[in-house]
Design a protein around this motif. Sequence first.
Motif, PDB file in Angstrom:
ATOM      1  N   ASN A  18       1.121  -1.563   0.021  1.00 15.74           N
ATOM      2  CA  ASN A  18       0.353  -0.124  -0.751  1.00 15.74           C
ATOM      3  C   ASN A  18       0.823   1.321   0.058  1.00 15.74           C
ATOM      4  OD1 ASN A  18      -2.129  -1.589  -0.073  1.00 15.74           O
ATOM      5  ND2 ASN A  18      -2.505  -1.665   2.534  1.00 15.74           N
ATOM      6  N   ARG A  61      -6.519   9.309   3.215  1.00 16.72           N
ATOM      7  CA  ARG A  61      -7.149  10.974   2.384  1.00 16.72           C
ATOM      8  C   ARG A  61      -8.645   9.436   1.242  1.00 16.72           C
ATOM      9  NH1 ARG A  61      -4.395  14.588   1.721  1.00 16.72           N
ATOM     10  NH2 ARG A  61      -4.305  16.028   3.738  1.00 16.72           N
ATOM     11  N   LYS A  62      -7.103   9.238   0.653  1.00 22.33           N
ATOM     12  CA  LYS A  62      -7.924   8.350  -0.830  1.00 22.33           C
ATOM     13  C   LYS A  62      -8.256   7.465   0.228  1.00 22.33           C
ATOM     14  CE  LYS A  62      -4.547  10.109  -3.966  1.00 22.33           C
ATOM     15  NZ  LYS A  62      -3.206   9.745  -4.987  1.00 22.33           N
ATOM     16  N   GLN A  63      -8.453   6.394   1.463  1.00 27.38           N
ATOM     17  CA  GLN A  63      -8.797   5.387   0.985  1.00 27.38           C
ATOM     18  C   GLN A  63     -10.757   5.651   2.104  1.00 27.38           C
ATOM     19  OE1 GLN A  63      -7.382   2.800   1.473  1.00 27.38           O
ATOM     20  NE2 GLN A  63      -5.520   4.078   0.916  1.00 27.38           N
ATOM     21  N   PRO A  64     -11.521   4.696   1.224  1.00 31.55           N
ATOM     22  CA  PRO A  64     -12.884   4.399   1.065  1.00 31.55           C
ATOM     23  C   PRO A  64     -13.188   4.837   2.559  1.00 31.55           C
ATOM     24  CG  PRO A  64     -12.088   2.379   0.688  1.00 31.55           C
ATOM     25  CD  PRO A  64     -10.536   3.253   0.897  1.00 31.55           C
ATOM     26  N   HIS A  65     -14.409   5.681   2.777  1.00 29.50           N
ATOM     27  CA  HIS A  65     -14.797   5.636   4.804  1.00 29.50           C
ATOM     28  C   HIS A  65     -15.364   3.715   4.474  1.00 29.50           C
ATOM     29  CE1 HIS A  65     -16.173   7.787   8.101  1.00 29.50           C
ATOM     30  NE2 HIS A  65     -17.633   7.249   7.901  1.00 29.50           N
ATOM     31  N   VAL A  66     -14.990   3.254   5.821  1.00 33.18           N
ATOM     32  CA  VAL A  66     -15.428   2.088   6.263  1.00 33.18           C
ATOM     33  C   VAL A  66     -16.810   2.109   6.505  1.00 33.18           C
ATOM     34  CG1 VAL A  66     -14.987   2.549   9.162  1.00 33.18           C
ATOM     35  CG2 VAL A  66     -14.554  -0.040   8.147  1.00 33.18           C
ATOM     36  N   GLU A  67     -17.863   2.716   6.845  1.00 32.77           N
ATOM     37  CA  GLU A  67     -19.144   2.881   6.696  1.00 32.77           C
ATOM     38  C   GLU A  67     -19.599   2.378   5.232  1.00 32.77           C
ATOM     39  OE1 GLU A  67     -20.836   6.126   8.546  1.00 32.77           O
ATOM     40  OE2 GLU A  67     -19.742   5.155  11.090  1.00 32.77           O
ATOM     41  N   THR A  68     -18.892   2.977   4.048  1.00 38.70           N
ATOM     42  CA  THR A  68     -19.123   2.761   2.663  1.00 38.70           C
ATOM     43  C   THR A  68     -19.165   1.529   2.477  1.00 38.70           C
ATOM     44  OG1 THR A  68     -18.645   5.392   2.183  1.00 38.70           O
ATOM     45  CG2 THR A  68     -18.934   3.531   0.508  1.00 38.70           C
ATOM     46  N   VAL A  69     -17.355   1.331   2.890  1.00 36.56           N
ATOM     47  CA  VAL A  69     -16.992  -0.377   2.636  1.00 36.56           C
ATOM     48  C   VAL A  69     -18.062  -1.321   3.137  1.00 36.56           C
ATOM     49  CG1 VAL A  69     -15.359  -2.082   2.787  1.00 36.56           C
ATOM     50  CG2 VAL A  69     -15.355   0.315   1.725  1.00 36.56           C
ATOM     51  N   ALA A  83     -21.734  -1.679   1.163  1.00 36.33           N
ATOM     52  CA  ALA A  83     -21.317  -2.115   0.109  1.00 36.33           C
ATOM     53  C   ALA A  83     -21.419  -3.986   0.377  1.00 36.33           C
ATOM     54  CB  ALA A  83     -20.413  -1.769  -0.513  1.00 36.33           C
ATOM     55  N   SER A  84     -20.874  -3.947   1.160  1.00 35.92           N
ATOM     56  CA  SER A  84     -20.665  -5.701   2.259  1.00 35.92           C
ATOM     57  C   SER A  84     -22.165  -6.372   1.881  1.00 35.92           C
ATOM     58  CB  SER A  84     -19.656  -5.630   2.894  1.00 35.92           C
ATOM     59  OG  SER A  84     -19.214  -6.913   3.193  1.00 35.92           O
TER      60      SER A  84
END
Length: 93
Positions: free
Chosen positions: A38, A65-73, A76-77
């Motif tokens: 990474n 800053r470029k990592q997806p917000h955990v709640e979004t991930v 989606a999961s």
Amino acid sequence: MINSAQVILPIEFIRAELYCQITGESMEAIYSHIRDGNWAAGKHYKRTGQRTLWINIKEAQEWIRKQPHVETVVKASRKASKSEMENDVRACA
């Protein structure tokens, strides 16, 4: 003694130990970023000796800053899991 978090200097790289103190991130997390590919050598970190690891503050923050917000991930999961379960139920019916 000056609190290291209060010192603001125009520097790019800081020792990994200080980075951990400032951000609360563990050395294991840093090694994980490196091991997993990474963080790129010369961009996010630099080794100047066998036991000397430097972290580029700006690049590390940009990577975060470029990592997806955990709640979004997570959402989606969950959607994918729910959709898969619905398909399994249909297949069994």
